[in-house]
Each structure stands twice: as structure tokens, then as C-alpha cells.
Design a protein around this motif. Structure first.
Motif, PDB file in Angstrom:
ATOM      1  N   TYR A 161       3.473   8.376   7.555  1.00 20.37           N
ATOM      2  CA  TYR A 161       2.607   9.544   7.365  1.00 20.37           C
ATOM      3  C   TYR A 161       3.417  10.760   6.937  1.00 20.37           C
ATOM      4  N   GLU A 162       4.565  10.951   7.549  1.00 20.50           N
ATOM      5  CA  GLU A 162       5.404  12.097   7.187  1.00 20.50           C
ATOM      6  C   GLU A 162       5.900  11.991   5.740  1.00 20.50           C
ATOM      7  N   LYS A 163       6.071  10.760   5.265  1.00 23.33           N
ATOM      8  CA  LYS A 163       6.540  10.559   3.892  1.00 23.33           C
ATOM      9  C   LYS A 163       5.417  10.788   2.873  1.00 23.33           C
ATOM     10  N   TRP A 164       4.207  10.336   3.183  1.00 24.94           N
ATOM     11  CA  TRP A 164       3.161  10.294   2.164  1.00 24.94           C
ATOM     12  C   TRP A 164       2.051  11.338   2.336  1.00 24.94           C
ATOM     13  N   ASP A 165       1.905  11.869   3.547  1.00 23.50           N
ATOM     14  CA  ASP A 165       0.848  12.853   3.782  1.00 23.50           C
ATOM     15  C   ASP A 165       1.482  14.183   4.176  1.00 23.50           C
ATOM     16  N   PRO A 166       1.452  15.167   3.301  1.00 26.65           N
ATOM     17  CA  PRO A 166       2.150  16.430   3.553  1.00 26.65           C
ATOM     18  C   PRO A 166       1.563  17.234   4.714  1.00 26.65           C
ATOM     19  N   LEU A 167       0.356  16.893   5.150  1.00 28.27           N
ATOM     20  CA  LEU A 167      -0.257  17.634   6.255  1.00 28.27           C
ATOM     21  C   LEU A 167       0.129  17.076   7.630  1.00 28.27           C
ATOM     22  N   GLU A 211      -7.726  -5.691   8.389  1.00 30.21           N
ATOM     23  CA  GLU A 211      -8.775  -4.938   9.079  1.00 30.21           C
ATOM     24  C   GLU A 211      -8.337  -3.505   9.358  1.00 30.21           C
ATOM     25  N   TYR A 212      -7.079  -3.346   9.764  1.00 29.18           N
ATOM     26  CA  TYR A 212      -6.610  -2.007  10.097  1.00 29.18           C
ATOM     27  C   TYR A 212      -6.501  -1.141   8.842  1.00 29.18           C
ATOM     28  N   LEU A 213      -6.019  -1.715   7.764  1.00 30.34           N
ATOM     29  CA  LEU A 213      -5.923  -0.949   6.523  1.00 30.34           C
ATOM     30  C   LEU A 213      -7.311  -0.558   6.013  1.00 30.34           C
ATOM     31  N   ALA A 214      -8.268  -1.477   6.133  1.00 31.13           N
ATOM     32  CA  ALA A 214      -9.635  -1.157   5.729  1.00 31.13           C
ATOM     33  C   ALA A 214     -10.196  -0.026   6.591  1.00 31.13           C
ATOM     34  N   LEU A 215      -9.899  -0.063   7.886  1.00 29.75           N
ATOM     35  CA  LEU A 215     -10.346   1.005   8.781  1.00 29.75           C
ATOM     36  C   LEU A 215      -9.766   2.350   8.356  1.00 29.75           C
ATOM     37  N   LEU A 216      -8.480   2.382   8.059  1.00 22.36           N
ATOM     38  CA  LEU A 216      -7.855   3.631   7.633  1.00 22.36           C
ATOM     39  C   LEU A 216      -8.536   4.202   6.403  1.00 22.36           C
ATOM     40  N   LEU A 217      -8.990   3.317   5.537  1.00 25.79           N
ATOM     41  CA  LEU A 217      -9.625   3.766   4.303  1.00 25.79           C
ATOM     42  C   LEU A 217     -11.110   4.079   4.493  1.00 25.79           C
ATOM     43  N   ASN A 221      -9.363  11.926   5.923  1.00 27.50           N
ATOM     44  CA  ASN A 221      -8.053  12.433   5.502  1.00 27.50           C
ATOM     45  C   ASN A 221      -7.291  11.409   4.668  1.00 27.50           C
ATOM     46  N   HIS A 222      -7.500  10.124   4.923  1.00 30.76           N
ATOM     47  CA  HIS A 222      -6.880   9.084   4.104  1.00 30.76           C
ATOM     48  C   HIS A 222      -7.557   8.991   2.734  1.00 30.76           C
ATOM     49  N   LEU A 223      -8.887   9.064   2.740  1.00 29.62           N
ATOM     50  CA  LEU A 223      -9.627   8.972   1.483  1.00 29.62           C
ATOM     51  C   LEU A 223      -9.332  10.150   0.563  1.00 29.62           C
ATOM     52  N   ALA A 224      -8.999  11.291   1.148  1.00 26.94           N
ATOM     53  CA  ALA A 224      -8.761  12.494   0.345  1.00 26.94           C
ATOM     54  C   ALA A 224      -7.380  12.539  -0.283  1.00 26.94           C
ATOM     55  N   LEU A 225      -6.474  11.648   0.125  1.00 20.54           N
ATOM     56  CA  LEU A 225      -5.134  11.652  -0.458  1.00 20.54           C
ATOM     57  C   LEU A 225      -5.184  11.257  -1.935  1.00 20.54           C
ATOM     58  N   PRO A 226      -4.375  11.873  -2.782  1.00 22.13           N
ATOM     59  CA  PRO A 226      -4.254  11.402  -4.163  1.00 22.13           C
ATOM     60  C   PRO A 226      -3.816   9.946  -4.199  1.00 22.13           C
ATOM     61  N   ALA A 227      -4.228   9.224  -5.219  1.00 25.82           N
ATOM     62  CA  ALA A 227      -4.005   7.782  -5.291  1.00 25.82           C
ATOM     63  C   ALA A 227      -2.560   7.355  -5.046  1.00 25.82           C
ATOM     64  N   PRO A 228      -1.537   8.015  -5.650  1.00 25.43           N
ATOM     65  CA  PRO A 228      -0.159   7.566  -5.399  1.00 25.43           C
ATOM     66  C   PRO A 228       0.247   7.665  -3.927  1.00 25.43           C
ATOM     67  N   GLN A 229      -0.129   8.770  -3.266  1.00 24.64           N
ATOM     68  CA  GLN A 229       0.197   8.918  -1.852  1.00 24.64           C
ATOM     69  C   GLN A 229      -0.584   7.931  -0.993  1.00 24.64           C
ATOM     70  N   ILE A 234      -0.693   3.252   2.523  1.00 25.87           N
ATOM     71  CA  ILE A 234      -1.344   2.007   2.924  1.00 25.87           C
ATOM     72  C   ILE A 234      -0.383   0.831   2.783  1.00 25.87           C
ATOM     73  N   SER A 235       0.397   0.816   1.716  1.00 26.47           N
ATOM     74  CA  SER A 235       1.367  -0.259   1.520  1.00 26.47           C
ATOM     75  C   SER A 235       2.421  -0.252   2.627  1.00 26.47           C
ATOM     76  N   GLY A 236       2.925   0.923   2.965  1.00 20.74           N
ATOM     77  CA  GLY A 236       3.940   1.019   4.002  1.00 20.74           C
ATOM     78  C   GLY A 236       3.418   0.612   5.363  1.00 20.74           C
ATOM     79  N   ILE A 237       2.214   1.020   5.695  1.00 21.15           N
ATOM     80  CA  ILE A 237       1.640   0.653   6.994  1.00 21.15           C
ATOM     81  C   ILE A 237       1.376  -0.847   7.059  1.00 21.15           C
ATOM     82  N   GLY A 238       0.856  -1.405   5.982  1.00 14.94           N
ATOM     83  CA  GLY A 238       0.620  -2.845   5.964  1.00 14.94           C
ATOM     84  C   GLY A 238       1.898  -3.644   6.163  1.00 14.94           C
ATOM     85  N   SER A 239       2.954  -3.232   5.483  1.00 16.21           N
ATOM     86  CA  SER A 239       4.241  -3.913   5.626  1.00 16.21           C
ATOM     87  C   SER A 239       4.767  -3.786   7.055  1.00 16.21           C
ATOM     88  N   LEU A 240       4.594  -2.620   7.655  1.00 16.57           N
ATOM     89  CA  LEU A 240       5.044  -2.408   9.030  1.00 16.57           C
ATOM     90  C   LEU A 240       4.338  -3.347   9.999  1.00 16.57           C
TER      91      LEU A 240
END
Length: 273
Positions: A161-167, A211-217, A221-229, A234-240
Motif C-alpha cells: 500500500y505504501e508503494k502504490w497508494d500515496p494516501l 476471493e480476497y483480490l476480488a473483495l479489494l476491488l 479507495n482501491h477502485l479510485a486508484l489509477p490503473a497502473p497503481q 493487486i499484483s503485489g498483494i496476490g503474490s504475497l
């Protein structure tokens, strides 16, 4: 209402089917307590604010109540109609609660489940009181993400989150249920309502990675992020989840139910004479 809040509350409609599939409902005890505290019975008239796809609407209809559900998003409302098709006592109305015309003194209960914070603060209490009958109640249900479940995951995920979401605040950690404030000054209006009766429920849900990634989306605040972020997050969380936690995580929730009885006003007394 500020512009950002107005924009964010419209994001859910674009993911209506996903929202219906992965958003959790409410603990059974929450619905039972709501029915008891609001004195609901067959035929009670309920106004639901922001019904989403019907996560609370269906349990309310099962109690035999007559439900008018107001939903801002047309796609969400369509899914809610599908989910409540077996209950002819449910009507789903598309529109903003602040703008939809509603009769005064028409409802035994006004309820907002995980939606009241999206309503204009200048309107939500006054309009709720206006449409309630004498002795009717306003119920507000909130859901908090709290410490528990797969604790280490919720610590480790913050770097993404700190890497991809500036808020995202640095070092953010989930709080325990005991640390969530009980007071809700924004719900206090001693001229309109009596003090709230509060019930709290802690519970957990397990999610696979997908399921968790779908929930996040389905979170604004997740939906409002620009596509690259959004993609990076989502990719980083899924890998984790897959590499560190075996493909499943458990999330702990706190659901709060507040039931607030409408006070009898001077105008009520005049009408009863």
C-alpha cells in the motif's frame, strides 16, 4: 458533501456483479437484534438507504417487512431487484437518498448498512427523522476491519500500500475492536433522536487469493486508484498471499449496530390532538 466523497460513492456501481459475489453480509445476530430493538414485525415499513445488491434487504424481507430500498447505482439496484425477486414487499428505487421524494411519517425504521457515511451530513439525520413515524427508529450498521485473523499478512501487506497508494499513512496497523471509538458524535441530535443503543459483533471470514483480490476491488479507495497503481497493488498483494500465506488469508471484522429512536416533536403532539 465534498466532491471527492461524491465521486467515490459512485464507484461501486461499475462492479455491481463482483460486489454481489464477494461482499459479505451481516452476522445473523445483527439482523435478529435489529428486529428486536426496532420492534419489527410482519408488515413493518422499512426504508433502507444504500441497499447495494441486497445484503441486508433480503434478511429484512425474510422478517416479513415491507421494504423501500433506495440505491444510488442503477446496476446495483438491478442486482438487488434480482436478489429480492421472491419478495413482492420489496421495492428498489434508484436515486440519491438526499433527492428521492419520500413521504413524511411513513416508515417504522430507516436503516443504513455500511452506507450512512456516504450521505450528506447536512441531510442524513434530518431527512431520516422526517420520514419516520412517531416512535420509529433509525438504525446505522458499520463494518470495521480490525486486528486479528492472519495478523502477519496485514502487517506485511502495508509495504504494498505504501508503494502504490500515496494516501497510505506510513506504518499503518489495524486496531483491535477495543480501540475503535464507541462514541459517534455525528449521530447525536438530541432534538431529533434519543441516545443510541449499541451492539457490537466480532467475526472472521477466510478468503482464497482470488476471493480476497476480488473483495479489494469492491472498495472505493482501491477502485479510485489509477490503473497502473491499482494493477501494481493487486499484483503485489496476490503474490504475497500465494507465496507467504499458502493462498488463503483470514480477515477479522467488527460490525456495529446502533439503533436510535426518533423523539416525539411538538408537531407530532399538535397532530395527535
Amino acid at each position: 458533501m465534498d466532491g471527492r466523497t461524491a465521486r467515490l460513492r459512485e464507484t461501486f456501481d461499475a462492479v455491481a456483479e463482483r460486489y454481489d459475489r464477494v461482499r459479505p453480509g451481516y452476522p445473523r445476530q445483527t439482523v435478529e437484534d435489529l428486529g428486536h430493538l426496532a420492534a419489527l414485525q410482519a408488515g413493518s415499513r422499512v426504508l433502507e438507504i444504500g441497499c447495494g445488491t441486497g445484503q441486508l434487504t433480503v434478511p429484512l424481507a425474510r422478517l416479513g417487512t415491507t421494504v423501500t430500498a433506495v440505491e444510488l447505482g442503477a446496476a446495483l439496484a438491478d442486482v438487488a431487484r434480482r436478489n429480492t425477486a421472491a419478495y413482492p414487499s420489496v421495492q428498489v428505487v434508484v436515486g440519491a437518498f438526499e433527492e428521492v421524494p419520500l413521504a413524511e411519517d411513513a416508515f417504522d425504521l430507516v436503516v443504513a448498512a455500511t452506507s450512512f457515511h456516504w450521505i450528506d451530513p447536512e441531510t442524513r439525520l434530518t431527512k431520516s427523522a422526517r420520514v419516520l413515524r412517531r416512535g420509529g427508529s433509525l438504525a446505522v450498521i458499520d463494518t470495521h476491519h480490525i486486528a486479528g485473523g492472519t495478523d502477519q499478512f496485514f502487517v506485511d501487506v502495508q509495504r504494498h500500500y505504501e508503494k502504490w497508494d500515496p494516501l497510505t499513512p506510513p506504518g499503518l496497523r489495524l486496531q483491535s475492536a477495543d480501540a475503535i471509538p464507541v462514541a459517534r458524535p455525528d449521530l447525536e441530535d438530541r432534538q431529533l433522536f434519543e441516545p443510541a443503543v449499541l451492539r457490537r459483533y466480532e467475526w472472521e471470514a477466510e478468503y482464497t487469493t482470488s476471493e480476497y483480490l476480488a473483495l479489494l476491488l469492491t472498495y472505493s479507495n482501491h477502485l479510485a486508484l489509477p490503473a497502473p497503481q491499482q494493477d501494481g497493488l493487486i499484483s503485489g498483494i496476490g503474490s504475497l498471499i500465494d507465496t507467504r500465506f499458502g493462498g488463503t488469508v483470514t480477515k477479522r471484522y467488527l460490525t456495529e449496530l446502533r439503533v436510535i429512536r426518533r423523539r416525539t416533536t411538538h408537531s407530532d403532539r399538535r397532530r395527535s390532538r
